[in-house]
Structures are given as structure tokens and as C-alpha cells.
Write an enzyme that holds these catalytic residues in place. Structure first.
Site, PDB file in Angstrom:
ATOM      1  N   ASP A   1     -11.936  -2.800   3.322  1.00 27.06           N
ATOM      2  CA  ASP A   1     -12.554  -1.108   3.805  1.00 27.06           C
ATOM      3  C   ASP A   1     -14.925  -1.730   3.487  1.00 27.06           C
ATOM      4  OD1 ASP A   1     -11.324   0.495   4.847  1.00 27.06           O
ATOM      5  OD2 ASP A   1     -10.906   0.858   2.044  1.00 27.06           O
TER       6      ASP A   1
ATOM      7  N   ASP B   1       0.396  -1.362   0.194  1.00 24.40           N
ATOM      8  CA  ASP B   1      -0.624  -0.232   0.208  1.00 24.40           C
ATOM      9  C   ASP B   1       1.039   1.228  -0.290  1.00 24.40           C
ATOM     10  OD1 ASP B   1      -3.585   0.683   0.238  1.00 24.40           O
ATOM     11  OD2 ASP B   1      -2.891  -1.222   1.946  1.00 24.40           O
TER      12      ASP B   1
END
Length: 581
Positions: free
Chosen positions: A357, A134
Site C-alpha cells: 500500500d 492475508d
């Protein structure tokens, strides 16, 4: 002499005709084949997303870590995946589970050391697995040294690393924050009598990409990790990095569709092209930005290879479809078909229905009841693994892990949800409805520890896990599924193997069939004369797929039921893959 002119002429005509036909055949083939220079490892890869905090704890502190991942690399290899997308492991005060970074060149102590990281990377590469990390550079932590310096003085050389609005200019135009308890993205800071911008939490101030010094800092960070040997970046919230720094007033109600105002602000393409020149062009790596803007044009501009920006888009349309009351299968088909058609000639897509998420795949898009959990989990996996694009598969979904369904607010750990809970209480919101929605959709559902076996804490940790383990680990776990040839786990392995054996499932032309069928999603994938039919029943009732294709002589490649499939009627959540020629 004259006697051989006619035969020679015939021969030349025949030869010309043959060459023309060959050229036409080659042209036709080229339209539906994979040229060597179009093949890329990141197009053919299956990406396994791994949430390090919840995967495997090696030292009993209740938090998953790098050594824990290392201990399970053989398991990951056995899945048939090609790359791991690793959620943030950088130094962080952990306000947003690592997405608030205080040092981009170090490892969070919870996860281990840089030596552990080096060992992890080597272990992955030794097994032929690539690592995608990320890149979180829309914002940093407020505990990053840049921000500490930036807030210390208006004349600090780091002041313009962030967005500041001096109070004497008046109150800045409102900006919506996704995570703030008041949804206010401007936070007053008394040290320099100014407001700073934060699209996410107050502890995640937004970086100022207008500043070339800041951009060069980011490129240096990227090179640091790429020089270590990582294989790419997934770029968090990257569609938001560019801002109109005049901060104009937005229309009333803009926050209901804030993406329209926040995403892909025009300077962003200049920044990405610069990033490509300075970084990506120098490495054979994968790049994907979270978010694809407001239109297909936005997405195309990101990933059109001729523009030299990024490799692929990662859009939200489909994952946003699932609601507690259900979703439309027709709408799901429309979304994926529109995205595919927009990228049929140029660009590349990410295919996914779950990530860190989101709540669990089978609980949102399938059916997590005892009767249908396995079948619907397999069906959804079939969909993800047979669409055109790079499939992203979230850890634990290969087991059919489900939502934990917390009922008490005290059980939740997600800062954004806890802040929203306080916000709803403050405005007199419907708390009962809020909790019901959280039970279905909270991202904490997708962050519970991996269920390895039936030992204490599902074999995740000998200590007290940072978030509760789903009680159903006694029946849903990797150890049990390893022994069952018909398990979700072993079905997933069959899917990854099938995808590798059939490039038609990677590059093949996609064509949706029976598009208005409310229960069934059917489509073909076609490449180099090979045609594959995928038929999926998304419902808990029998259904008919009107594909217009005679499958009586087709070869069945895979079926998620243990008994033979009917040629006519699909059983609940049935998934079948056929080879038609």
C-alpha cells in the site's frame, strides 16, 4: 564442640549472603534476558512480503503466479528470511488486486490452481520457510455467493451477512469510503430498495460481524487454510470489522480523521477473543492485524498475551510520515520510540516502512538518486533489521528498487487512485498537484514487477506485464547484484545473518540516543550483558552522532560503506552497527 560453632556460623552467614546475591543477580538478569517461554518463532522471524502478481510469471501471461514463486524459492531462502507474507491469491474478480474475494477456498485463476498452492507450501516448508496469508474479512467481493444471496431478498438467510439500510428508513448517516469515486460508503441497490455499506470500493461490501453465523463462516475458512498447514494470518483492515450498527451521525468533518470513528469499535475485542478460542488457540501460528486503533491502549488490548487475542500490532504512524517535501527524522524517532516504550513490557510490534500500500522504501524514506540510492537503501534496511519487533520487508527492497514515477494517468492500475483522479476532476481539484503526489506516493510504485535480470521485461515475464516494468531494471536487478559483494542484495543477506546471530537485535532493550539530532538516528540494543550500538545518518550530508559512547574500542559488526567508518563523523546515509562489549 564450642570451637567449631563460630566457623559454622560464619559459613552459614556466608552461604546466606551468597544465595541472596545469586538471587539478586538472577532477578537482575531476568529483567534483561529472554526466558525460554518468551521466545516465539514469529518474534524471531524476518517476514518477506511477496506481491504475487508482480514477483515472477511462469506462463507468459504477464501476471506473476504460484509456479513463478515456486521457481524462485531458492532465491527467497538465500535472503535469510523465515516467513513469506503472501498477498491475496483467493478467487477474485480483481477489482482491488485480490482484496475483493469471491471464494475464500479457491485460488484465483491468474495465479494457478490449488495443486500449485499445495506445491508452493511444501516447497516453502521443505526450505524452512513459513507461510502467512492475508485474511480479508472486513469485506468480501460483491461477486461472492454470500452477497449475491444477501442482495437477492430482504428475507434471504444471508441478508445479515452484510450491512443493509432499507430506503424507507430515509437516507443513512454519511459514512466515508476510502476508494469510492464519491467517497460515499453507502451504495443504493435497487433489487431490494436498500443501501449497503462499503468502507472501500463499491465492489467490496462490508461483512456484518455482529452476525454469529458470519463469524463462524470466517473461522471455518481460517481452519481450512490452517489445516492445510499455513503458519498464520495477516488480517487486512481488521481494525474496522466491528461497527456501531445504529449508524449514528458523526460530527462534521469526521472524514478527516475517520480512523477515530471507524477503528476498534468496542465489540471487536469480543470477536477477536472468540476467534482466538475457536481458531488460534488450536494452532502454533502467527496473527497480526492491520491497524492498531487510535491509542496505545487499543494496540495493547490487541496483543497483550494475557488477553488471548492476537500476536502483534501493525501500526501506520511511521509510514504515513513520508511526504514529497520530506519528513522529520526527529519525528520518526519519536514515533518508533513511543511505540517501543509502550510495548517494552508486554505485547509485540511489527517493524516496517514499506508494503503493497506504499511507494518504494528508498524513494520515500531514502534517496533514489544514482549517488545515494544504494547507500540510503542499505541504511534503511539496517534500521528495519535492528529494531525491536518483527521486521517486515517488502519484495524488491532488497535490491533497492525505486519508484517508477508514472507521468500519465493511463499508466496507473490502482483502482483507488483512478477513482480519486475522477473525484478530483469532478470537484475541480488541482490535477497537477494530484499527479505529483501520485508520482511520489502511489502504491503502484511498489507493485511494479520484480527486476530479476537484464532480459526482456526484467526477466519477470515473456509476455506483456500487467503493469509496466521500471526502465531502470537494466542497472538495478538481482542478477547484477548477486555478482557484487557490496550490493544492496548482499548487504541485506548480511543483515539477516547478523540478526540471527544476535538475539539482542530481536529481544534486546531499546534505548534511543541523541534524540534531538535532526540527521542521525542512534540507539542501543541490550540483552544478557551484550550491548549493540546502531548509528544511522538519514541525510545526504555528513553528520555527527552525539551518543555519549566511546566507540574507539568497539567492534564494528557491519557498515554500509566499503571503506572503514570514522569514529567521529558519519558520511551521507552511513549506517554502522557496533558491539560495545
Amino acid at each position: 564442640m564450642k570451637k567449631i560453632i563460630f566457623p559454622v556460623a560464619l559459613f552459614l552467614i556466608a552461604l546466606a549472603t551468597y544465595l541472596v546475591s545469586c538471587n539478586q543477580g538472577a532477578t537482575a538478569k531476568k529483567e534483561n534476558t529472554v526466558e525460554t517461554n518468551d521466545r516465539k518463532w514469529w518474534k524471531e522471524a524476518v517476514v518477506y512480503q511477496l506481491y504475487p502478481r508482480s514477483f515472477k510469471d511462469s506462463d507468459g501471461d504477464g501476471i506473476g503466479d504460484l509456479k513463478g514463486i515456486i521457481s524462485k524459492l531458492d532465491y527467497i531462502k538465500s535472503l535469510g528470511v523465515d516467513a513469506i507474507w503472501l498477498n491475496p491469491i483467493y478467487s477474485s474478480p480483481n477489482d482491488d488486486n485480490g482484496y475483493d474475494i469471491s471464494d475464500y477456498r479457491n485460488i484465483m485463476k491468474d495465479f494457478g490452481t490449488m495443486a500449485d498452492f499445495d506445491a508452493l507450501l511444501k516447497g516453502m516448508h521443505d526450505r524452512g520457510i513459513k507461510l502467512v496469508m492475508d485474511l480479508v474479512v472486513n469485506h468480501s467481493s460483491d461477486e461472492h455467493e454470500w452477497f449475491k444471496q444477501s442482495r437477492s431478498s430482504r428475507t434471504s438467510p444471508y441478508r445479515d451477512y452484510y450491512h443493509w439500510w432499507n430506503k424507507e428508513r430515509g437516507t443513512p448517516a454519511p459514512r466515508y469510503s476510502l476508494f469510492d469515486v464519491n467517497h460515499d460508503a453507502w451504495k443504493y441497490d435497487s433489487v431490494t430498495n436498500a443501501y449497503y455499506l462499503h468502507y472501500f470500493s463499491r465492489k467490496q461490501p462490508d461483512l456484518n460481524w455482529e452476525n454469529p453465523r458470519l463469524r463462524n463462516e470466517v473461522y471455518a475458512i481460517m481452519k481450512f487454510w490452517l489445516d492445510k498447514g499455513i503458519d498464520g494470518f495477516r488480517m487486512d483492515a481488521f481494525q474496522f470489522v466491528a461497527k456501531d450498527t445504529t449508524f449514528p451521525v458523526f460530527p462534521a468533518g469526521y472524514e478527516k480523521d475517520f480512523i477515530k470513528y471507524y477503528a476498534m469499535v468496542p465489540p471487536i475485542h469480543d470477536y477477536i477473543k472468540e476467534m482466538n478460542r475457536e481458531v488460534f488457540s488450536k494452532y502454533d501460528v502467527m496473527s497480526v492485524a492491520e491497524g492498531a486503533g487510535n491509542s496505545f491502549e487499543d494496540a495493547h488490548n490487541l496483543v497483550d498475551a494475557d488477553r488471548k487475542e492476537l500476536n502483534m500490532a501493525y501500526a501506520f504512524d511511521a509510514v504515513d510520515l513520508a511526504k514529497p517535501e520530506g519528513y522529520s527524522v526527529v519525528k520518526l524517532k519519536e514515533i518508533f520510540t513511543k511505540w517501543d516504550s509502550a510495548f517494552a513490557e508486554k505485547g509485540w510490534l511489527s517493524i516496517y516502512l514499506a508494503n503493497h500500500d506504499q511507494a518504494r522504501l528508498v524513494s520515500r524514506f531514502g534517496n533514489d538518486s544514482a549517488a545515494y540510492r544504494e547507500l540510503s537503501s542499505k541504511m534503511l534496511s539496517t534500521f528495519i533489521m535492528t529494531m525491536r519487533g518483527t521486521p517486515y520487508y517488502y519484495y524488491g527492497d532488497e535490491l533497492g528498487m525505486t519508484n517508477i514515477n508514472f507521468t500519465a494517468i493511463e499508466d496507473y492500475k490502482d483502482m483507488s487512485l483512478l477513482n480519486e483522479y475522477q473525484h478530483q476532476k469532478k470537484i475541480g481539484g488541482d490535477i497537477k498537484k494530484f499527479m505529483a503526489n501520485a508520482q511520489f506516493g502511489s502504491r503502484d510504485n511498489g507493485r511494479t514487477p520484480f527486476q530479476w535480470d537484464t532480459t526482456v521485461n526484467a526477466g519477470f515475464s515473456t509476455g506483456n506485464p500487467w503493469i509496466k516494468v521500471n526502465p531502470n531494471y537494466t542497472t538495478i536487478n538481482a542478477a547484477a547484484e548477486e555478482k557484487d559483494p557490496n550490493s544492496c542484495l548482499n548487504y541485506f543477506r548480511k543483515l539477516t545473518s547478523l540478526r540471527k546471530e544476535n538475539l539482542a537485535l530481536v529481544y534486546g532493550k531499546y534505548n534511543v540516543l541523541d534524540k534531538n539530532n535532526p540527521d542521525v538516528y542512534a540507539y542501543t540494543r541490550e540483552l544478557d550483558g551484550k550491548k549493540i550500538l546502531v548509528v544511522l545518518n538519514f541525510k545526504s550530508r555528513n553528520a555527527i552522532a552525539n551518543t555519549g559512547i566511546d566507540i574507539s574500542k568497539a567492534k564494528m559488526l557491519l557498515n554500509n560503506y566499503s571503506t572503514k567508518s570514522s569514529n567521529v563523523q558519519l558520511r551521507p546515509y552511513e549506517a554502522v552497527i557496533y558491539e560495545l562489549n
